[in-house]
Motif scaffolding. Structure first.
Motif, PDB file in Angstrom:
ATOM      1  N   ASP A  46       0.868  -1.187   0.000  1.00 34.99           N
ATOM      2  CA  ASP A  46       0.000   0.000   0.000  1.00 34.99           C
ATOM      3  C   ASP A  46       0.896   1.226   0.000  1.00 34.99           C
ATOM      4  O   ASP A  46       1.247   1.795   1.044  1.00 34.99           O
ATOM      5  CB  ASP A  46      -0.904  -0.025   1.227  1.00 34.99           C
TER       6      ASP A  46
ATOM      7  N   ARG B 205       1.996   8.483   3.243  1.00 30.96           N
ATOM      8  CA  ARG B 205       1.316   9.315   4.230  1.00 30.96           C
ATOM      9  C   ARG B 205       1.837   9.073   5.643  1.00 30.96           C
ATOM     10  O   ARG B 205       1.998  10.012   6.425  1.00 30.96           O
ATOM     11  CB  ARG B 205      -0.192   9.060   4.205  1.00 30.96           C
ATOM     12  N   GLU B 206       2.131   7.861   5.989  1.00 32.34           N
ATOM     13  CA  GLU B 206       2.345   7.530   7.396  1.00 32.34           C
ATOM     14  C   GLU B 206       3.782   7.132   7.752  1.00 32.34           C
ATOM     15  O   GLU B 206       4.217   7.344   8.874  1.00 32.34           O
ATOM     16  CB  GLU B 206       1.403   6.388   7.799  1.00 32.34           C
TER      17      GLU B 206
ATOM     18  N   SER C  85      -0.481   4.570   1.637  1.00 33.03           N
ATOM     19  CA  SER C  85      -0.381   4.591   3.099  1.00 33.03           C
ATOM     20  C   SER C  85       1.064   4.835   3.530  1.00 33.03           C
ATOM     21  O   SER C  85       1.325   5.549   4.503  1.00 33.03           O
ATOM     22  CB  SER C  85      -0.897   3.285   3.674  1.00 33.03           C
TER      23      SER C  85
END
Length: 847
Positions: free
Chosen positions: A805, A811-812, A808
């Motif tokens: 992913d 972003r994280e 994700s």
């Protein structure tokens, strides 16, 4: 013996009227009479005296299991009549007949009955056949009864059959005879005290026997009858007793089937007044015989029986425990004429485990003679006859195969002219075939001498010292010397052998008898040089090829070895006439060398020329050979040029199977293609299974079409394995392969990176983190069903994150990774917004 007052007191007298009545009313009866009842001598005479209508003008045949018993019974009955043997009562045994035109009772051995039935299936002139001592369950007795039952059913409904025994289970026999009546008589057994050992015996049997004999002689009066398993034990006990300084009034006498008739008669004859006898006997004295004066029985509890193994095709004599009924028969010998004592050389506890009855010989014997007899009778299926115990199927089938190899049976199992001549010879089928074939080679006299040697136990036993030679040529040479007036012992001691002079004389007499029976005129020289060839005729399954060190492989496939290295053990080829059939390799006990040229000349029809195209692991290639094979033996082996292409391909396939798939040219491309197809099969079983396991199991389907012209491992390396795998795919799937499982993906930096399908659950792509900037959606394959696992790498190509992913991750997780890597790789590009940053495969993107 001629005192008729003795017979009036015999227990059998009380049931004789019932025996006569039942046989008048029916055609079968079973008579159970304990030892000492007098059944053997009184029943035939009583029936003759009664002279019933069915017996008028006809004879009585009475079968005895042994020659000595037949002669003894005939002599006893003749003495009761006050006549010489051969008048009213006579006998027929092998190579000895005493009957006359007025003979009404013929005491015969069991094999004689078979011959009589073969020549006249209706037994014309015979009113009654008596099977005496049927509990011994000899093969010939079982066969004789089966043939008599069929003879009565087909030709002679008036033929009477009487089965007599002391210890048999009468009901099965009575049922076989058509629910025949069972008559019983008590025996006239005097009290016999039975002494057992207090503990299980240790040490040599012969020493235990001698100690027991000396004890019995001191404690008891009367003559001693000792039961031993075989002639070897008898001889050793006789030697040990000779060292005991016995009283001059004590005589030690052996008794076994290989002794001359005169020696047997001395053993069973009444002793002289004041002289005690010690008779050392095999089970030959167990039934039928009365050895007058016997008050003491010493029973070793052992007997020697032939055992046939269908697995090896060989027979061996094996020493086994007697059954309970045999032990009781032996014990009864001590109480025939007066009270006695029986010393049993085992404990009472051991006796609890004795079998109640002896195993029928038909269940454990070589069935070659039986199969030949049935073929001559006209049946190929033993099931057509009524048996008390049917012949075991495996042993019978093997016997028929042997007879077919000899040419005694045709392809339908019917007897041939050669088979009939074998049957008439009166020898075991192996020896009969050998002697008949030898006549055409001018070796008839030698074959008869060899048959005489093989018919009985070895006449030349191991001497006091030295290696005992197994060479049968030495034994034939000794017979030739003895025939010409020399001593058979001459030169034998050099080979560790000692001759039995009486046995040598008997063997020569038997050889002469067989020569006359076969129509061989003149006394030809015994040619020991022909021994190997003659043995090969008799034992084609025991021709051995040397493996070195005294070890051989037999034509049957069995291993064999000389227990002691000797001159004969260096022969390239031998024929083993006698083996012990124990362990993985049988020990060769009697043999002779045979020349390869003789085998090629005499066994041409049985020698197969075969082309062998096979994978050779030593050279890692297909080798083509032309071989001459005799059974399991390879007599010659030469290279073959231009082998059959199809056989070469099959051999190459076998090579891949044996060596494993690792022998194939596995390139990275081939392995990658296999993995891509396996990945797609994980999600759609319509794709072929190309796992290593499936490939190994289906080699012919996918590999065979590509092996033409390939004969070695090195040539196999030319194979394009990837192209082979592509050929497995149908055209439609080949077209979709790159679409569903691409080999590479183009990442945002423009690089074309490979996908690793090693794990079909998680195909992955490895890329430096900077090359993936701007890509928010994780790449998918298999028609969008599977997300590619991304291994994100540092500038040094080390994994820093694995994800399915990307969005994700950006972003994280990216910022934590950036903080760690930026300090280590400050020159590289570390944007604040990776999703909008310019991807690059360089240190920094071009500006």
């Amino acid at each position: 013996m001629g005192d008729n007052t003795l017979t009036a007191r015999l227990p059998i007298e009380s049931v004789l009227p019932d025996v006569i009545t039942q046989l008048n009313e029916r055609t079968s009866a079973v008579l159970v009479a304990l030892p000492g009842a007098g059944k053997t001598t009184r029943v035939p005479l009583a029936l003759l005296e009664a002279d019933p209508a069915w017996l008028k003008g006809k004879r009585i045949l009475m079968l005895e299991p042994r020659r000595i018993a037949a002669r003894s019974a005939a002599a006893y009955m003749s003495a009761l009549l006050g006549e010489p043997v051969g008048r009213t009562v006579g006998y027929r045994v092998r190579m000895d007949t005493r009957v006359g035109p007025g003979t009404r009772i013929e005491v015969i051995t069991e094999g004689v009955l078979t011959r009589m039935l073969q020549s006249d299936p209706s037994l014309a002139g015979v009113g009654l056949v008596i099977f005496d001592e049927f509990h011994e369950r000899s093969l010939q007795a079982d066969l004789g009864l089966a043939l008599c039952l069929q003879s009565r059913a087909l030709f002679r409904e008036d033929l009477r059959l009487l089965v007599m025994s002391a210890t048999i289970d009468a009901r099965p026999v009575a049922t076989l005879l058509g629910d025949a009546p069972v008559l019983a008589s008590e025996g006239r057994i005097f009290p016999v005290r039975t002494d057992y050992l207090s503990s299980k015996p240790e040490g040599r049997l012969e020493e235990l026997v001698v100690r027991t004999v000396m004890r019995a002689m001191a404690e008891e009066s009367g003559d001693v009858l000792v039961f031993l398993p075989g002639a070897g034990e008898i001889r050793r006990v006789e030697q040990l007793l000779g060292q005991q300084h016995l009283d001059a009034a004590v005589t030690v006498l052996p008794l076994h089937g290989n002794l001359p008739q005169e020696a047997q008669d001395r053993a069973i004859a009444p002793g002289k007044p004041g002289v005690r006898k010690i008779v050392l006997s095999t089970s030959i004295a167990e039934t039928s015989l009365t050895i007058e004066g016997t008050r003491i029985v010493i029973d070793s509890g052992l007997m020697r029986v032939p055992m046939f193994s269908p697995q090896t095709g060989m027979s061996r004599l094996e020493t086994v425990r007697v059954s309970k009924d045999s032990a009781d028969q032996r014990r009864g010998r001590a109480g025939r004429l007066s009270p006695g004592v029986c010393y049993r050389l085992w404990t009472e506890q051991e006796e609890l485990y004795f079998d109640p009855h002896r195993v029928p010989e038909i269940e454990q014997a070589d069935l070659a003679q039986l199969a030949l007899d049935l073929a001559e009778w006209g049946t190929t299926d033993p099931g057509e006859l009524s048996w008390l115990s049917e012949p075991p199927a495996a042993a019978y089938r093997q016997a028929c195969e042997l007879l077919a190899q000899f040419g005694a049976l045709d392809r339908n199992g019917a007897i041939t002219a050669h088979g009939r001549r074998m049957s008439e010879a009166g020898l075991h089928p192996r020896l009969a075939h050998m002697t008949i074939r030898a006549m055409s080679l001018g070796l008839g006299s030698t074959a008869c001498a060899l048959a005489a040697l093989l018919h009985e136990r070895d006449l030349f036993r191991r001497g006091a010292s030295g290696t005992a030679s197994a060479d049968l040529r030495l034994r034939l040479d000794a017979l030739e010397r003895a025939r010409n007036g020399g001593k058979p012992d001459e030169a034998m001691a050099l080979f560790g052998l000692q001759a039995d002079s009486a046995a040598v004389k008997r063997a020569l007499a038997e050889a002469d008898n067989w020569s006359r029976a076969l129509g061989i005129t003149g006394r030809g020289r015994i040619d020991s040089d022909a021994c190997g060839l003659l043995l090969a005729l008799a034992y084609p399954d025991r021709i051995g090829q040397s493996r070195g060190g005294g070890k051989y492989v037999l034509s049957s496939g069995r291993g064999a070895v000389f227990a002691e290295i000797q001159e004969l053990s260096n022969a390239p080829y031998i024929v083993a006439a006698e083996l012990d059939d124990k362990g993985p390799e049988s020990r060769i006990q009697l043999a002779a060398p045979v020349q390869l040229a003789e085998l090629l000349q005499r066994f041409g029809d049985d020698i197969a020329d075969e082309s062998v195209v096979a994978w050779d692991r030593t050279v890692q290639a297909v080798r083509a050979r032309v071989r001459k094979r005799f059974g399991a033996l390879v007599l010659s082996d030469a290279p073959q040029s231009g082998p059959d292409p199809e056989e070469t391909v099959r051999a190459m396939l076998e090579g891949v199977r044996v060596e494993g798939l690792g022998i194939l040219p596995w390139t990275k491309t081939a392995r990658a293609l296999q993995q891509r197809i396996l990945f797609l099969r994980r999600h759609d079983e319509a794709w072929p299974d190309l796992s290593d396991e499936a490939l190994a199991e289906s080699l012919p389907e996918w590999l065979e079409p590509h092996l033409e012209g390939i004969r070695s491992r090195s040539e196999l390396q030319r194979l394009n394995l990837a192209a082979v795998f592509e050929a497995v795919l149908p055209w439609e799937k080949r077209r979709k392969l790159d679409e569903l499982a691409p080999t590479h993906l183009i990442v945002p930096s423009g690089s074309r990176l490979p996908i690793d399908y090693g794990d079909p659950e998680a195909p992955f792509l490895s890329a430096r983190l900077q090359e993936m900037f701007g890509l928010t959606d994780t790449p998918r394959i298999a028609g969008g069903r599977v997300a590619v696992t991304i291994h994100l790498l540092s500038p040094a190509q080390r994994p820093v994150q694995v994800t399915r992913d990307l969005s994700s991750f950006w972003r994280e997780t990216y910022f934590e990774v950036k903080k760690d890597l930026k300090g280590r790789y400050p020159k590289h590009y570390w944007p604040d917004d990776p999703m909008s940053a310019v991807p690059t495969n360089r240190v920094r993107p071009k500006t």
